[in-house]
Design a protein around this motif. Structure first.
Motif, PDB file in Angstrom:
ATOM      1  N   ASP A 376       0.866  -1.179   0.000  1.00 27.85           N
ATOM      2  CA  ASP A 376       0.000   0.000   0.000  1.00 27.85           C
ATOM      3  C   ASP A 376       0.898   1.223   0.000  1.00 27.85           C
ATOM      4  O   ASP A 376       1.372   1.669   1.043  1.00 27.85           O
ATOM      5  CB  ASP A 376      -0.915   0.000   1.226  1.00 27.85           C
ATOM      6  CG  ASP A 376      -1.804   1.243   1.299  1.00 27.85           C
ATOM      7  OD1 ASP A 376      -1.818   2.014   0.321  1.00 27.85           O
ATOM      8  OD2 ASP A 376      -2.474   1.428   2.327  1.00 27.85           O
ATOM      9  N   ALA A 377       1.121   1.788  -1.200  1.00 27.06           N
ATOM     10  CA  ALA A 377       2.002   2.949  -1.329  1.00 27.06           C
ATOM     11  C   ALA A 377       1.243   4.260  -1.210  1.00 27.06           C
ATOM     12  O   ALA A 377       1.823   5.336  -1.367  1.00 27.06           O
ATOM     13  CB  ALA A 377       2.741   2.894  -2.662  1.00 27.06           C
ATOM     14  N   GLY A 378      -0.058   4.181  -0.956  1.00 23.49           N
ATOM     15  CA  GLY A 378      -0.846   5.400  -0.804  1.00 23.49           C
ATOM     16  C   GLY A 378      -1.220   6.066  -2.106  1.00 23.49           C
ATOM     17  O   GLY A 378      -1.596   7.237  -2.119  1.00 23.49           O
ATOM     18  N   GLY A 379      -1.137   5.323  -3.202  1.00 24.78           N
ATOM     19  CA  GLY A 379      -1.478   5.897  -4.506  1.00 24.78           C
ATOM     20  C   GLY A 379      -0.234   6.326  -5.258  1.00 24.78           C
ATOM     21  O   GLY A 379       0.849   6.510  -4.676  1.00 24.78           O
ATOM     22  N   ALA A 380      -0.378   6.472  -6.572  1.00 25.49           N
ATOM     23  CA  ALA A 380       0.746   6.855  -7.431  1.00 25.49           C
ATOM     24  C   ALA A 380       0.623   8.331  -7.786  1.00 25.49           C
ATOM     25  O   ALA A 380       0.127   8.690  -8.857  1.00 25.49           O
ATOM     26  CB  ALA A 380       0.772   5.992  -8.690  1.00 25.49           C
ATOM     27  N   ASP A 381       1.066   9.199  -6.869  1.00 22.23           N
ATOM     28  CA  ASP A 381       0.907  10.638  -7.076  1.00 22.23           C
ATOM     29  C   ASP A 381       2.234  11.371  -7.230  1.00 22.23           C
ATOM     30  O   ASP A 381       2.255  12.590  -7.398  1.00 22.23           O
ATOM     31  CB  ASP A 381       0.124  11.259  -5.929  1.00 22.23           C
ATOM     32  CG  ASP A 381       0.801  11.040  -4.566  1.00 22.23           C
ATOM     33  OD1 ASP A 381       1.900  10.431  -4.525  1.00 22.23           O
ATOM     34  OD2 ASP A 381       0.223  11.465  -3.547  1.00 22.23           O
ATOM     35  N   GLY A 382       3.357  10.641  -7.163  1.00 25.12           N
ATOM     36  CA  GLY A 382       4.651  11.288  -7.318  1.00 25.12           C
ATOM     37  C   GLY A 382       5.203  11.915  -6.060  1.00 25.12           C
ATOM     38  O   GLY A 382       6.259  12.548  -6.085  1.00 25.12           O
ATOM     39  N   PHE A 383       4.496  11.754  -4.939  1.00 28.10           N
ATOM     40  CA  PHE A 383       4.946  12.310  -3.661  1.00 28.10           C
ATOM     41  C   PHE A 383       5.102  11.165  -2.657  1.00 28.10           C
ATOM     42  O   PHE A 383       4.112  10.496  -2.334  1.00 28.10           O
ATOM     43  CB  PHE A 383       3.945  13.342  -3.139  1.00 28.10           C
ATOM     44  CG  PHE A 383       3.809  14.538  -4.030  1.00 28.10           C
ATOM     45  CD1 PHE A 383       4.656  15.624  -3.874  1.00 28.10           C
ATOM     46  CD2 PHE A 383       2.861  14.574  -5.042  1.00 28.10           C
ATOM     47  CE1 PHE A 383       4.551  16.735  -4.703  1.00 28.10           C
ATOM     48  CE2 PHE A 383       2.743  15.675  -5.871  1.00 28.10           C
ATOM     49  CZ  PHE A 383       3.596  16.759  -5.707  1.00 28.10           C
TER      50      PHE A 383
END
Length: 416
Positions: A376-383
């Motif tokens: 769980d990377a918390g989404g792929a948002d670049g941050f």
């Protein structure tokens, strides 16, 4: 022409507008005309249903036109652009957020105003439990203690965003809230200035936040976060209090974390009593023990640059600060500067490592690769938020690597 023919041509016109390719997108005058029709035919009925009078509606929106210079707009007939600039922007050390110029300006400005507004700040803390230095740090960060110009007509910004931005529903809610502010007489429509994003006044509240959190702290019958220092300071503290600020607790403490303690223990969902963190060998960098009152209190590991930067044990108040701006670095900035205002605290003991050479697109690719592996990377948002950081640490440990909990070139290549 027969009535049914009129209806047919109107339908054809609507279809053409909706399906026109980008190369044939409507001109600005055409879009402006559509906007004015939308105000009367779409927005006004909903505003009326919410108790907004026609007089207020006209006062706020008369003469308002679209501001085509605002960012993140999508013209009718065009497709939203992918955030290429962000994806290709350089990703560097979080330490850049704490550049000396910004930290020193907010610290010195806050220190000067701590004396100037001491009586007001004491009253604010007594009322809401939030220390004055925390309020000052937010005030300084958000608007330079009221010195930053807030030049835009809020209704032009919010109207444009509601009509042309990608997050139309969110901005529509804010536009209706702005109308409610005028309807209730809190401020005149012509005086409601905002940032380019629609944030209001010196605390930079969105209109819905203004309605929920702004207060009349100087007792003049207005909630004036544009011109009144007491209202501004009281409103910031009230905001934090409503999000659960715990009276008498600090925001957190810089610490040393032994190699035996995994950086993957970071996060607001992995709290432990301060006494437990101490037993694991985590110590304050100044050599002092954690406050005795915190022994049974819950603390949370924060390592915003993994093993490449300073580490902290923070309290729930840190996450209250994060409610003001959903960024670990923002909350850490406020906490750090507040310490410097309160007691002249020095800079962080640990330095920020060099983790350059990457782009936001590299972080996105890393996050997607981690998620494909079940993390769980918390989404792929670049941050790289805490979920990304600890996922990196867990993956590194499973590979027999020393966990750093932060992206670098070699790691991006390895996980891909």
């Amino acid at each position: 022409m027969r009535p049914w023919m009129n209806a047919l041509w109107a339908l054809i016109g609507l279809i053409v507008m909706l399906y026109t390719p980008a190369s044939l997108a409507a001109s600005r005058p055409q879009v402006e005309a559509q906007f004015q029709q939308w105000l009367d035919n779409d927005l006004w009925p909903e505003a009326k249903a919410k108790g907004i009078s026609r007089a207020t509606f006209d006062e706020a929106l008369k003469g308002v036109t679209l501001n085509f210079d605002l960012p993140d707009l999508v013209m009718p007939g065009e497709k939203p652009q992918t955030p290429q600039k962000q994806a290709q922007s350089e990703f560097g050390s979080p330490g850049k957020y704490f550049n000396d110029k910004t930290v020193n300006n907010v610290t010195s400005g806050g220190t000067a105003r701590a004396g100037q507004y001491a009586r007001i700040l004491q009253s604010v803390e007594k009322t809401y439990g939030v220390p004055g230095e925390i309020v000052l740090a937010i005030w300084g960060r958000e608007s330079g203690f009221g010195s930053v110009k807030i030049p835009y007509n809020a209704f032009a910004v919010l109207g444009t965003k509601t009509f042309l931005a990608t997050r139309k529903d969110m901005f529509r809610k804010e536009l209706l809230a702005a109308l409610e502010i005028v309807e209730k007489g809190y401020i005149g429509a012509g005086s409601m200035k905002s940032s380019w994003a629609g944030a209001l006044g010196q605390p930079q509240f969105m209109p819905t936040s203004y309605l929920e959190h702004a207060v009349d702290f100087d007792g003049d019958g207005k909630r004036d976060i544009w011109n009144s220092v007491p209202d501004t300071l009281g409103s910031i503290a009230h905001y934090l209090a409503q999000y659960g600020w715990q009276r008498g607790r600090d925001w957190g403490y810089e610490v040393t974390v032994p190699e035996s303690v995994s950086c993957a223990l970071e996060g607001p969902d992995q709290g432990k009593p301060f006494s437990t963190w101490g037993k694991l060998g985590i110590k304050r960098v100044n050599g002092r023990p954690f406050p005795a009152a915190e022994a049974k209190g819950e603390g949370f590991l924060l390592m915003p640059a993994g093993r490449h930067g300073p580490a902290f044990i923070v309290t729930k108040n840190f996450y209250v600060l994060k409610e003001y701006n959903m960024s670990d670095l923002y909350a850490l900035f406020i906490g750090h500067v507040s310490d410097r205002i309160a007691n002249g605290a020095a800079n962080f003991t640990a330095g920020w490592g060099d983790v350059g050479g990457l782009y936001r697109s590299d972080i996105v690719a890393l996050q997607r690769a981690l998620e494909k592996k079940g993390y769980d990377a918390g989404g792929a948002d670049g941050f790289p938020g805490f979920k990304t950081r600890r996922s990196i640490g867990d993956w590194q440990s499973k590979q027999g690597m020393a966990a750093t909990c932060f992206p670098d070139k070699a790691l991006v290549a390895a996980i891909r």
